[in-house]
Enzyme design. Structure first.
Site, mmCIF file in Angstrom:
data_model
loop_
_atom_site.group_PDB
_atom_site.id
_atom_site.type_symbol
_atom_site.label_atom_id
_atom_site.label_comp_id
_atom_site.label_asym_id
_atom_site.label_seq_id
_atom_site.Cartn_x
_atom_site.Cartn_y
_atom_site.Cartn_z
ATOM 1 N N ASP A 171 -0.373 8.797 -5.338
ATOM 2 C CA ASP A 171 -0.462 7.300 -4.623
ATOM 3 C C ASP A 171 -1.910 6.732 -4.728
ATOM 4 O OD1 ASP A 171 2.461 6.880 -4.106
ATOM 5 O OD2 ASP A 171 2.040 7.826 -1.975
ATOM 6 N N SER B 38 12.376 4.229 -8.809
ATOM 7 C CA SER B 38 11.823 5.243 -9.983
ATOM 8 C C SER B 38 12.544 5.592 -10.919
ATOM 9 C CB SER B 38 11.181 6.577 -8.958
ATOM 10 O OG SER B 38 10.200 6.312 -8.119
ATOM 11 N N GLY C 203 1.723 6.527 6.345
ATOM 12 C CA GLY C 203 1.390 7.643 5.237
ATOM 13 C C GLY C 203 0.623 6.990 4.024
ATOM 14 N N THR D 289 9.553 10.770 -1.474
ATOM 15 C CA THR D 289 9.291 9.628 -0.719
ATOM 16 C C THR D 289 9.558 9.798 0.891
ATOM 17 O OG1 THR D 289 9.436 6.963 -0.864
ATOM 18 C CG2 THR D 289 11.143 8.371 -1.295
ATOM 19 N N ASN E 226 3.366 13.518 -3.157
ATOM 20 C CA ASN E 226 4.642 12.528 -3.464
ATOM 21 C C ASN E 226 4.853 13.079 -4.831
ATOM 22 O OD1 ASN E 226 2.260 11.828 -5.056
ATOM 23 N ND2 ASN E 226 3.098 9.532 -5.189
ATOM 24 N N LYS F 139 7.340 13.156 2.677
ATOM 25 C CA LYS F 139 5.984 13.427 1.908
ATOM 26 C C LYS F 139 5.130 14.522 2.894
ATOM 27 C CE LYS F 139 5.347 9.064 -0.099
ATOM 28 N NZ LYS F 139 4.379 7.889 -0.706
HETATM 29 P P1 NAP Z 1 4.803 4.578 7.156
HETATM 30 O O1 NAP Z 1 4.014 5.877 7.261
HETATM 31 O O2 NAP Z 1 6.355 4.391 8.026
HETATM 32 O O3 NAP Z 1 4.084 3.514 7.990
HETATM 33 C C1 NAP Z 1 4.171 2.298 8.465
HETATM 34 C C2 NAP Z 1 3.219 1.401 8.849
HETATM 35 O O4 NAP Z 1 3.697 -0.143 9.072
HETATM 36 C C3 NAP Z 1 2.638 1.530 10.051
HETATM 37 O O5 NAP Z 1 1.258 1.152 9.826
HETATM 38 C C4 NAP Z 1 3.266 0.804 11.169
HETATM 39 O O6 NAP Z 1 2.396 0.653 12.131
HETATM 40 C C5 NAP Z 1 3.546 -0.530 10.375
HETATM 41 N N1 NAP Z 1 4.415 -1.262 10.545
HETATM 42 C C6 NAP Z 1 5.796 -1.220 10.674
HETATM 43 N N2 NAP Z 1 6.356 -2.225 11.190
HETATM 44 C C7 NAP Z 1 5.680 -2.833 11.866
HETATM 45 C C8 NAP Z 1 5.503 -4.195 12.622
HETATM 46 N N3 NAP Z 1 6.587 -4.844 13.028
HETATM 47 N N4 NAP Z 1 4.472 -4.748 13.126
HETATM 48 C C9 NAP Z 1 3.207 -4.102 12.558
HETATM 49 N N5 NAP Z 1 3.178 -3.156 12.071
HETATM 50 C C10 NAP Z 1 4.388 -2.316 11.396
HETATM 51 O O7 NAP Z 1 5.229 3.896 5.908
HETATM 52 P P2 NAP Z 1 4.229 4.052 4.431
HETATM 53 O O8 NAP Z 1 4.806 5.177 3.640
HETATM 54 O O9 NAP Z 1 2.885 4.197 4.925
HETATM 55 O O10 NAP Z 1 4.753 2.475 3.946
HETATM 56 C C11 NAP Z 1 4.088 1.339 4.241
HETATM 57 C C12 NAP Z 1 4.523 0.401 3.042
HETATM 58 O O11 NAP Z 1 3.886 0.683 1.918
HETATM 59 C C13 NAP Z 1 5.811 0.266 2.801
HETATM 60 O O12 NAP Z 1 6.353 -1.131 2.621
HETATM 61 C C14 NAP Z 1 5.984 0.930 1.531
HETATM 62 O O13 NAP Z 1 7.183 0.411 0.846
HETATM 63 C C15 NAP Z 1 4.987 0.593 0.911
HETATM 64 N N6 NAP Z 1 4.510 1.759 0.064
HETATM 65 C C16 NAP Z 1 4.262 1.095 -1.241
HETATM 66 C C17 NAP Z 1 3.859 2.163 -2.366
HETATM 67 C C18 NAP Z 1 3.686 1.427 -4.024
HETATM 68 O O14 NAP Z 1 3.486 2.143 -4.761
HETATM 69 N N7 NAP Z 1 3.666 0.354 -4.113
HETATM 70 C C19 NAP Z 1 3.770 3.351 -2.114
HETATM 71 C C20 NAP Z 1 3.831 3.904 -0.736
HETATM 72 C C21 NAP Z 1 4.249 2.700 0.107
HETATM 73 P P3 NAP Z 1 2.712 1.617 13.301
HETATM 74 O O15 NAP Z 1 1.872 2.801 13.169
HETATM 75 O O16 NAP Z 1 2.248 1.107 14.588
HETATM 76 O O17 NAP Z 1 4.275 2.107 13.527
#
Ligand code: NAP
Length: 275
Positions: free
Chosen positions: A111, A25, A139, A70, A95, A74
């Site tokens: 988001d 960012s 999230g 982030t 966010n 959040k």
């Molecule tokens: P989060 O709240 O920590 O959620 C993580 C998710 O990934 C959960 O569904 C988790 O499953 C799953 N997961 C993690 N490790 C896993 C594994 N080994 N096998 C299967 N499932 C797994 O994180 P988040 O904020 O939602 O972010 C998720 C992804 O989106 C990240 O890569 C982040 O960088 C990306 N993101 C991108 C943007 C963008 O603007 N491009 C914005 C936000 C997020 P469980 O519930 O079972 O733990």
């Protein structure tokens, strides 16, 4: 001769997270300030989870003009807000924080808007009544679910921790076959897990065989090169959307609210990819 910078008139915004050193960012927003000639600076603040409220209030007390938030803050920042948008109420996470000029701050979640803008830009699709499969229920998935439901999509969700799915959509068991079957019926397949972030292999839990020209594959994971899953989906004829567009557009929506100025998207995009 270059003028000394920053000065006592320079305004500042930033992002809080823990850890935060990986954040792109600052590159994106500082590129925008430079492109528009705004005397603003954008910084990354590592804030440990025990001090989120104090840090947010302190930053705004010190004149901060806007914050992004982030992982893992959040949800916690909501208690600092004097007002929140309907998006925050629905998603349960903020966010973006915008000072209200009265010592308070409004919490927003950009988001969902970022997700849809990137989709509309890269692979426009009529979501009304369309079947969508999302892998993941963290999230980011909550914001994506809010965005998709707002467009009338029928959302099915598979997640390693299955009990988190029901709040977002119809539950799909987290098995290879069930995920492939659901993907075969879906017009849009979204990876909202962190799977694929640090590997060159297509993660086994993401669907592939059932993807084709009928599918849009959208990976929230952001890397400078296409993720292995997106590259494999494209090779099967699917249209693809990567995480960079969502990152760009969620940032642009925050920028617009802090500065009151239309964000320079090309400069922000270039800032994201600069080394
Ligand atoms: P989060 O709240 O920590 O959620 C993580 C998710 O990934 C959960 O569904 C988790 O499953 C799953 N997961 C993690 N490790 C896993 C594994 N080994 N096998 C299967 N499932 C797994 O994180 P988040 O904020 O939602 O972010 C998720 C992804 O989106 C990240 O890569 C982040 O960088 C990306 N993101 C991108 C943007 C963008 O603007 N491009 C914005 C936000 C997020 P469980 O519930 O079972 O733990």
């Amino acid at each position: 001769m270059n003028e000394p910078w920053p000065t006592s008139a320079t305004r500042f915004a930033g992002v809080i997270g823990w850890p935060i050193s990986h954040s792109l960012s600052p590159r994106m927003h500082n590129a925008a300030f430079r492109a528009l000639g705004l005397d603003w600076a954008y910084l990354a603040f590592p804030i440990d989870p025990d001090h989120v409220s104090d840090a947010v209030r302190g930053l705004f007390r010190a004149g901060c003009s806007g914050l992004n938030v982030t992982i893992p803050h959040k949800h916690a920042v909501i208690e600092c807000c004097s007002a929140v948008t309907p998006a925050v109420e629905a998603i349960g996470a903020a966010n973006t924080l915008i000072p209200d000029g009265d010592g308070g701050m409004t919490g927003d979640n950009t988001d969902a808007e970022g997700f849809l803008r990137a989709l509309d830009e890269c692979a426009p699709i009529d979501l009304d009544g369309a079947e969508v499969l999302m892998i993941g229920a963290g999230g980011a998935a909550c914001a994506v679910a809010f965005a998709l439901k707002g467009r009338g999509a029928r959302l099915r969700v598979a997640n390693r921790t299955e009990e988190k799915c029901a709040a977002l959509g119809e539950v799909v068991p987290f098995t290879h076959q069930a995920i492939e079957d659901a993907a075969a019926r879906a017009a849009l397949v979204v990876n909202s897990t962190s799977l694929g972030m640090g590997t060159d292999e297509v993660p086994a839990d993401l669907p592939l065989e059932s993807l084709g020209p009928h599918t849009v594959a959208y990976d929230l994971v952001y890397r400078t090169e296409p993720t292995p899953w997106l590259a494999a989906a494209a090779a099967r004829g699917a249209r693809t959307v990567d995480g960079a567009g969502m990152l760009l557009h969620q940032g642009a929506a925050a920028f617009r609210q802090w500065t009151g100025v239309e964000p320079p998207l090309d400069a922000m995009r270039a800032g994201l990819t600069s080394r």
